[in-house]
Scaffold this active site. Structure first.
Site, PDB file in Angstrom:
ATOM      1  N   CYS A  34      -3.433  -8.063   6.378  1.00 61.37           N
ATOM      2  CA  CYS A  34      -3.189  -6.686   6.816  1.00 61.37           C
ATOM      3  C   CYS A  34      -3.381  -6.576   8.334  1.00 61.37           C
ATOM      4  O   CYS A  34      -4.433  -6.936   8.859  1.00 61.37           O
ATOM      5  CB  CYS A  34      -4.121  -5.709   6.095  1.00 61.37           C
ATOM      6  SG  CYS A  34      -3.819  -4.008   6.613  1.00 61.37           S
ATOM      7  N   ALA A  81       0.843  -1.187   0.000  1.00 65.56           N
ATOM      8  CA  ALA A  81       0.000   0.000   0.000  1.00 65.56           C
ATOM      9  C   ALA A  81       0.884   1.244   0.000  1.00 65.56           C
ATOM     10  O   ALA A  81       1.865   1.310   0.743  1.00 65.56           O
ATOM     11  CB  ALA A  81      -0.907  -0.009   1.226  1.00 65.56           C
TER      12      ALA A  81
END
Ligand SMILES: Cc1cc2nc3c(=O)[nH]c(=O)nc-3n(C[C@H](O)[C@H](O)[C@H](O)COP(=O)(O)O)c2cc1C
Length: 371
Positions: free
Chosen positions: A126, A44
């Site tokens: 995540c 990300a």
């Protein structure tokens, strides 16, 4: 706990525990041929198209988008949809989605397929609170039933192969991935990527690839090993000791495509001209992708990544970060390494034609969601 460890599958092809694994050998993820055993990690705030294209040029057999919010896709959020832009020179490419609602995940998978990706990757790793508190990311390792329903929903919605990327578990020392992994395969996953740190660990400590070896022995689909792969020696050691189909490289490749080149067998250090040329190319492609305004902020962290490692004096990076426009940054870079202009020209000549991008209806061009 995992009770008995089944015998490794008879003829898996990708579970080769040879000491000298050929990183250039291709393998299959579902029906998709991956031309090499090096995979560029989804990150990300990093894995923009420019990063993925560069990764392909430097030897990655598979590249991946950063995690894309299923809720954002559902709400047709402009920035989120921007992550679904696929260049024709990126294939094979996985787009990674995260969420916790099976119908929404299924819809997102259909969008990913329509966008032209080759693989739908699901994020079960995540560790960030904002994500786990919604029941998505690594928290799914504590809810195997929901995790399986999500994989079933996605596998049922798309003809693309589905892969899952996960951590070892939520708590330190957890072995949950060994219980959940085989169930995800039964539910329809064609591949598993394991980053064997706990979610609690975030990025501290080390990735324990003995768990990767255990996972490989439990499933008859290719496993990708992620975590702390920083050199060819490490890549070979992890492939040989785990039987993984491929290694995934993340942080080592940030501003440093030469790490990928080294892993693939060419350990020549880049010249300063090469470094500047790659950085300028990266800047220009990022502007094209995100627009000047977003790219200006986005690129700041890349200056240190490219110019560090003893390549340029530290104050040089500080100087670039302070410059108000990217044109000035470019000028300053060329002033520091004038020969880089010629290297860049050559690079531009050799670049594959990105061709037509697949654009979904009303997909904006200059957007970036961060993360
Ligand atoms: C800045 C950053 C962003 C990341 N974003 C994602 C992501 O969007 N999806 C994902 O599955 N993993 C993500 N990761 C984890 C990496 O894909 C990888 O598993 C991890 O960094 C370990 O590999 P490394 O030691 O090669 O960096 C991210 C890691 C970093 C450092």
């Amino acid at each position: 706990m995992v009770a008995a460890r089944p015998e490794p599958p008879q003829d898996p092809g990708y579970h080769l525990k040879s000491m000298n694994v050929d990183l250039r050998e291709s393998w299959f993820l579902g029906g998709v041929e991956i031309p090499g055993r090096l995979v560029l990690a989804p990150m990300a705030g990093v894995s923009v198209q420019a990063f993925r294209r560069q990764g392909r040029r430097y030897g990655a057999g598979l590249v991946c988008s950063e995690m894309v919010s299923v809720a954002g896709i559902q709400h047709r959020n402009e920035r989120t949809l921007g992550y679904l832009r696929v260049g024709s020179d990126e294939h094979p490419l996985a787009i990674q989605i995260f969420g916790s609602d099976p119908p929404a995940m299924a819809e997102a998978a259909r969008m990913v397929e329509a966008a032209g990706a080759d693989i739908v990757d699901m994020n079960f790793g995540c560790p960030v609170k904002k994500v786990t508190k919604t029941g998505a990311g690594a928290s799914l390792l504590d809810d195997a039933d929901l995790a399986c329903r999500l994989v079933e929903a996605v596998a049922g919605a798309t003809s693309l192969p589905v892969s899952v990327k996960m951590r070892r578990g939520v708590e330190n020392g957890s072995r949950r991935c060994l219980e959940v992994g085989p169930r995800l395969v039964e539910a329809g996953a064609s591949s598993l990527t394991l980053h064997p740190r706990s979610a609690k660990q975030m990025y501290t400590g080390t990735a324990d690839h003995s768990l990767t070896a255990e996972l490989v022995a439990l499933v008859d689909v290719p496993v990708i090993a992620s975590g702390d792969i920083t050199s060819r020696a490490r890549a070979q050691a992890v492939l040989a000791s785990t039987g993984a189909a491929a290694v995934m490289v993340g942080r080592a490749a940030q501003g440093n495509p030469w790490a990928l080149r080294e892993i693939m067998g060419d350990d020549s250090e880049p010249t300063r001209e090469e470094v500047v040329a790659e950085l300028v190319l990266f800047m220009r492609e990022t502007v094209r992708e995100l627009g000047e305004h977003r790219a200006t902020g986005f690129l700041k962290k890349f200056y240190g990544w490219y110019l560090g490692r003893g390549r340029f004096p530290r104050p040089f990076k500080q100087e670039l970060v302070m410059l108000p426009t990217l044109a000035e940054v470019e000028q300053r870079l060329f002033a520091a390494a004038p020969g880089a202009r010629f290297v860049l020209e050559r690079l531009l000549d050799e670049l594959p034609d990105p061709g037509d991008e697949v654009l979904l209806d009303s997909l904006p061009i200059s957007i970036y969601g961060g993360g």
